[in-house]
Design an enzyme around this catalytic site. Structure first.
Site, PDB file in Angstrom:
ATOM      1  N   GLU A 138     -25.821  -0.173   1.793  1.00 23.68           N
ATOM      2  CA  GLU A 138     -25.027   0.260   2.862  1.00 23.68           C
ATOM      3  C   GLU A 138     -24.629  -0.325   3.885  1.00 23.68           C
ATOM      4  O   GLU A 138     -25.604  -0.925   4.476  1.00 23.68           O
ATOM      5  CB  GLU A 138     -25.344   1.804   3.297  1.00 23.68           C
ATOM      6  N   ASP A 165     -31.487  10.695   0.973  1.00 19.06           N
ATOM      7  CA  ASP A 165     -31.552   9.336   0.845  1.00 19.06           C
ATOM      8  C   ASP A 165     -31.543   8.498  -0.510  1.00 19.06           C
ATOM      9  O   ASP A 165     -31.105   7.523  -0.708  1.00 19.06           O
ATOM     10  CB  ASP A 165     -32.859   8.435   1.712  1.00 19.06           C
ATOM     11  N   ASP A 171     -30.219   2.504   0.447  1.00 21.80           N
ATOM     12  CA  ASP A 171     -29.691   3.269   1.777  1.00 21.80           C
ATOM     13  C   ASP A 171     -30.822   2.987   2.768  1.00 21.80           C
ATOM     14  O   ASP A 171     -31.771   3.711   2.833  1.00 21.80           O
ATOM     15  CB  ASP A 171     -29.678   4.722   1.378  1.00 21.80           C
TER      16      ASP A 171
END
Length: 192
Positions: free
Chosen positions: A70, A143, A9
């Site tokens: 991501e 996260d 992430d």
């Protein structure tokens, strides 16, 4: 065969990292997770160097089969998008140097895969990641949970072969989560 996925992430201040092993039957096991943090007071080059060095360490230590990152999406805050894009680039380049394939997944794809709804909030994602991985406590900060969700998403998607169709023969047998997943995939493809 077990698939090992390292999920990322990306972010300049907090870059979530998570490693999962996923069996063919979709049983996912957490290997490790963490967050690489950098200070906004540091220069951009030093912040990216910290992320690059950390991701190199994770890739060398865990030797994943694939990296799931991501996909950067447009937000109102351009400086945030730039930082995420820069961190993503460093991570993707580190995998490319090792010949590790990289897959990009949108936030809505990840939410749909893990929770069954592409519009779930971070708490719902963390709760389901905890359940899927059979953890005693939720991975923190968020996260790290998001990175684990990315890894799970990719493994489940890779293990299913082709994308699931929401129309045509067999679509009536899809679970609500599979239907939400397929809808999120289709929406992401149209947005590209």
């Amino acid at each position: 065969m077990t698939l090992r996925v390292l999920g990322v992430d990306p972010g300049l201040t907090r870059c979530g990292i998570g490693v999962v092993d996923v069996e063919k039957n979709r049983r996912a096991t957490m290997v490790d997770f963490g967050v690489v943090g950098t200070s906004p007071e540091e220069s951009l080059d030093q912040r990216l160097l910290v992320i690059a060095t950390s991701i190199d360490d994770w890739l060398d230590r865990y030797e994943p089969h694939v990296l799931a990152v991501e996909r950067v999406f447009s937000q109102l805050n351009v400086s945030t998008v730039m930082g995420v894009a820069q961190a993503s680039g460093v991570v993707i380049a580190a995998a490319a140097r090792r010949g590790i394939p990289v897959a990009l997944h949108t936030p809505s794809e990840v939410k749909a895969a893990v929770t069954g709804s592409g519009t779930s909030n971070k708490d719902a994602v963390t709760k389901l990641v905890t359940k899927i991985l059979r953890l005693d406590a939720p991975p923190r900060p968020a996260d790290a949970a998001d990175a684990l969700a990315l890894a799970i998403t990719h493994a489940w998607r890779a293990g299913s072969g082709a994308a699931v169709s929401t129309t045509g023969p067999g679509s009536q047998s899809l679970t609500p989560a599979q239907r939400a997943w397929a809808d999120a995939e289709a929406k992401a493809r149209r947005a590209r």
